[in-house]
Design a protein around this motif. Structure first.
Motif, PDB file in Angstrom:
ATOM      1  N   LYS A 280     -13.364  11.534  -7.354  1.00  0.00           N
ATOM      2  CA  LYS A 280     -14.310  11.182  -6.289  1.00  0.00           C
ATOM      3  C   LYS A 280     -13.956   9.830  -5.672  1.00  0.00           C
ATOM      4  N   SER A 281     -13.712   8.862  -6.501  1.00  0.00           N
ATOM      5  CA  SER A 281     -13.350   7.526  -6.004  1.00  0.00           C
ATOM      6  C   SER A 281     -12.030   7.568  -5.244  1.00  0.00           C
ATOM      7  N   PHE A 282     -11.090   8.331  -5.752  1.00  0.00           N
ATOM      8  CA  PHE A 282      -9.791   8.413  -5.093  1.00  0.00           C
ATOM      9  C   PHE A 282      -9.907   9.122  -3.751  1.00  0.00           C
ATOM     10  N   GLU A 283     -10.782  10.091  -3.651  1.00  0.00           N
ATOM     11  CA  GLU A 283     -10.975  10.789  -2.371  1.00  0.00           C
ATOM     12  C   GLU A 283     -11.510   9.830  -1.309  1.00  0.00           C
ATOM     13  N   VAL A 284     -12.394   8.920  -1.713  1.00  0.00           N
ATOM     14  CA  VAL A 284     -12.896   7.903  -0.778  1.00  0.00           C
ATOM     15  C   VAL A 284     -11.747   7.005  -0.326  1.00  0.00           C
ATOM     16  N   ALA A 285     -10.909   6.596  -1.276  1.00  0.00           N
ATOM     17  CA  ALA A 285      -9.766   5.751  -0.928  1.00  0.00           C
ATOM     18  C   ALA A 285      -8.799   6.483  -0.002  1.00  0.00           C
ATOM     19  N   ARG A 286      -8.609   7.771  -0.230  1.00  0.00           N
ATOM     20  CA  ARG A 286      -7.727   8.555   0.645  1.00  0.00           C
ATOM     21  C   ARG A 286      -8.303   8.700   2.041  1.00  0.00           C
ATOM     22  N   LYS A 287      -9.631   8.808   2.143  1.00  0.00           N
ATOM     23  CA  LYS A 287     -10.247   8.882   3.473  1.00  0.00           C
ATOM     24  C   LYS A 287     -10.024   7.586   4.241  1.00  0.00           C
ATOM     25  N   VAL A 288     -10.108   6.460   3.529  1.00  0.00           N
ATOM     26  CA  VAL A 288      -9.902   5.162   4.182  1.00  0.00           C
ATOM     27  C   VAL A 288      -8.450   5.024   4.634  1.00  0.00           C
TER      28      VAL A 288
ATOM     29  N   GLY B 219      -6.320   7.458   5.067  1.00  0.00           N
ATOM     30  CA  GLY B 219      -5.876   8.614   5.838  1.00  0.00           C
ATOM     31  C   GLY B 219      -6.285   8.590   7.291  1.00  0.00           C
ATOM     32  N   ASN B 220      -7.289   7.791   7.657  1.00  0.00           N
ATOM     33  CA  ASN B 220      -7.685   7.768   9.068  1.00  0.00           C
ATOM     34  C   ASN B 220      -6.744   6.852   9.852  1.00  0.00           C
ATOM     35  N   PRO B 221      -6.721   6.991  11.174  1.00  0.00           N
ATOM     36  CA  PRO B 221      -5.762   6.215  11.978  1.00  0.00           C
ATOM     37  C   PRO B 221      -5.882   4.695  11.813  1.00  0.00           C
ATOM     38  N   VAL B 222      -7.081   4.178  11.696  1.00  0.00           N
ATOM     39  CA  VAL B 222      -7.246   2.730  11.521  1.00  0.00           C
ATOM     40  C   VAL B 222      -6.675   2.300  10.165  1.00  0.00           C
ATOM     41  N   GLY B 223      -6.936   3.072   9.138  1.00  0.00           N
ATOM     42  CA  GLY B 223      -6.394   2.772   7.818  1.00  0.00           C
ATOM     43  C   GLY B 223      -4.879   2.835   7.796  1.00  0.00           C
ATOM     44  N   GLN B 224      -4.323   3.817   8.487  1.00  0.00           N
ATOM     45  CA  GLN B 224      -2.869   3.933   8.539  1.00  0.00           C
ATOM     46  C   GLN B 224      -2.256   2.781   9.329  1.00  0.00           C
ATOM     47  N   LEU B 225      -2.923   2.360  10.394  1.00  0.00           N
ATOM     48  CA  LEU B 225      -2.460   1.208  11.163  1.00  0.00           C
ATOM     49  C   LEU B 225      -2.481  -0.060  10.294  1.00  0.00           C
ATOM     50  N   MET B 226      -3.524  -0.190   9.479  1.00  0.00           N
ATOM     51  CA  MET B 226      -3.596  -1.329   8.567  1.00  0.00           C
ATOM     52  C   MET B 226      -2.462  -1.275   7.541  1.00  0.00           C
ATOM     53  N   LEU B 227      -2.144  -0.088   7.036  1.00  0.00           N
ATOM     54  CA  LEU B 227      -1.054   0.050   6.075  1.00  0.00           C
ATOM     55  C   LEU B 227       0.301  -0.289   6.703  1.00  0.00           C
ATOM     56  N   VAL B 228       0.507   0.123   7.943  1.00  0.00           N
ATOM     57  CA  VAL B 228       1.758  -0.207   8.634  1.00  0.00           C
ATOM     58  C   VAL B 228       1.837  -1.717   8.870  1.00  0.00           C
ATOM     59  N   GLY B 229       0.722  -2.338   9.236  1.00  0.00           N
ATOM     60  CA  GLY B 229       0.696  -3.792   9.403  1.00  0.00           C
ATOM     61  C   GLY B 229       0.997  -4.507   8.103  1.00  0.00           C
TER      62      GLY B 229
ATOM     63  N   ALA C 161      11.862  -5.584  12.244  1.00  0.00           N
ATOM     64  CA  ALA C 161      11.480  -4.405  13.029  1.00  0.00           C
ATOM     65  C   ALA C 161      12.219  -3.165  12.533  1.00  0.00           C
ATOM     66  N   GLY C 162      13.514  -3.289  12.284  1.00  0.00           N
ATOM     67  CA  GLY C 162      14.294  -2.140  11.838  1.00  0.00           C
ATOM     68  C   GLY C 162      13.885  -1.632  10.463  1.00  0.00           C
ATOM     69  N   VAL C 163      13.755  -2.542   9.510  1.00  0.00           N
ATOM     70  CA  VAL C 163      13.388  -2.129   8.153  1.00  0.00           C
ATOM     71  C   VAL C 163      11.967  -1.583   8.123  1.00  0.00           C
ATOM     72  N   SER C 164      11.061  -2.243   8.840  1.00  0.00           N
ATOM     73  CA  SER C 164       9.665  -1.764   8.870  1.00  0.00           C
ATOM     74  C   SER C 164       9.580  -0.374   9.493  1.00  0.00           C
ATOM     75  N   THR C 165      10.302  -0.163  10.580  1.00  0.00           N
ATOM     76  CA  THR C 165      10.293   1.147  11.236  1.00  0.00           C
ATOM     77  C   THR C 165      10.883   2.219  10.321  1.00  0.00           C
ATOM     78  N   ALA C 166      11.989   1.888   9.656  1.00  0.00           N
ATOM     79  CA  ALA C 166      12.619   2.862   8.756  1.00  0.00           C
ATOM     80  C   ALA C 166      11.696   3.209   7.588  1.00  0.00           C
ATOM     81  N   LEU C 167      11.063   2.198   7.000  1.00  0.00           N
ATOM     82  CA  LEU C 167      10.151   2.467   5.889  1.00  0.00           C
ATOM     83  C   LEU C 167       8.928   3.269   6.336  1.00  0.00           C
ATOM     84  N   ALA C 168       8.357   2.896   7.492  1.00  0.00           N
ATOM     85  CA  ALA C 168       7.191   3.624   7.989  1.00  0.00           C
ATOM     86  C   ALA C 168       7.558   5.076   8.311  1.00  0.00           C
ATOM     87  N   ALA C 169       8.717   5.290   8.912  1.00  0.00           N
ATOM     88  CA  ALA C 169       9.156   6.655   9.217  1.00  0.00           C
ATOM     89  C   ALA C 169       9.390   7.451   7.934  1.00  0.00           C
ATOM     90  N   GLY C 170       9.973   6.818   6.946  1.00  0.00           N
ATOM     91  CA  GLY C 170      10.195   7.492   5.662  1.00  0.00           C
ATOM     92  C   GLY C 170       8.891   7.869   4.988  1.00  0.00           C
TER      93      GLY C 170
END
Length: 157
Positions: free
Chosen positions: A68-76, A78-88, A129-138
């Motif tokens: 249950k707790s992990f599902e909440v973390a995945r929702k955070v 998994g959404n576009p704002v959360g993914q943008l934060m992870l890329v940042g 920029a290159g390493v970040s893009t490669a890691l994010a794409a991977g």
């Protein structure tokens, strides 16, 4: 006494005698340079990387706590704002690492001339920029592959 607020302040020597000391120049005095911006950015990304690491610990804690707790973390995450934060966060960790390598090179006594520092700045930005893009794409490719695999398992059952 004359007005000394322009560039001096009153300080004291170790024996207690008052003297006038020069003030450090402010950012308004210096012309902004890429190396200056990169130095400030290195400090900021260190703070961001630390904050992201704390969020990573919370995410791992949620995984350890249960589904249950992990599902909440995945929702955070998994959404576009959360993914943008992870890329940042990813980009800040990569830049802070690149900046750390630059500082390690300087501390070793290499590439510390002003011209070399100015040449290395754009390289550091490009590597980041290159390493970040490669890691994010991977990571995106792995996530898409896992999503397809889960969809196949769902269709088969």
């Amino acid at each position: 006494m004359q007005d000394i607020r322009k560039a001096l302040y009153v300080g004291s020597r170790s024996d207690g005698k008052l003297i006038q000391r020069p003030m450090s120049p402010h950012l308004q005095i210096y012309r902004s340079r890429l190396s200056m911006v990169l130095s400030i950015s290195n400090r900021i990304t260190g703070v961001v990387a630390t904050g992201g690491a704390a969020l990573g610990v919370f995410w791992l804690g949620a995984a350890a706590k249960g589904p249950k707790s992990f599902e909440v973390a995945r929702k955070v995450t998994g959404n576009p704002v959360g993914q943008l934060m992870l890329v940042g966060w990813l980009a800040s960790v990569v830049y802070h690492t690149v900046g750390g390598i630059r500082h390690l090179i300087w501390d070793s006594g290499y590439r510390y001339d002003k011209a070399e520092i100015n040449k290395d700045g754009p390289v550091a930005v490009g590597v980041t920029a290159g390493v970040s893009t490669a890691l994010a794409a991977g990571l995106l490719a792995v996530a898409c592959g896992r999503k397809r695999a889960r969809a196949k398992v769902g269709k088969a059952s």
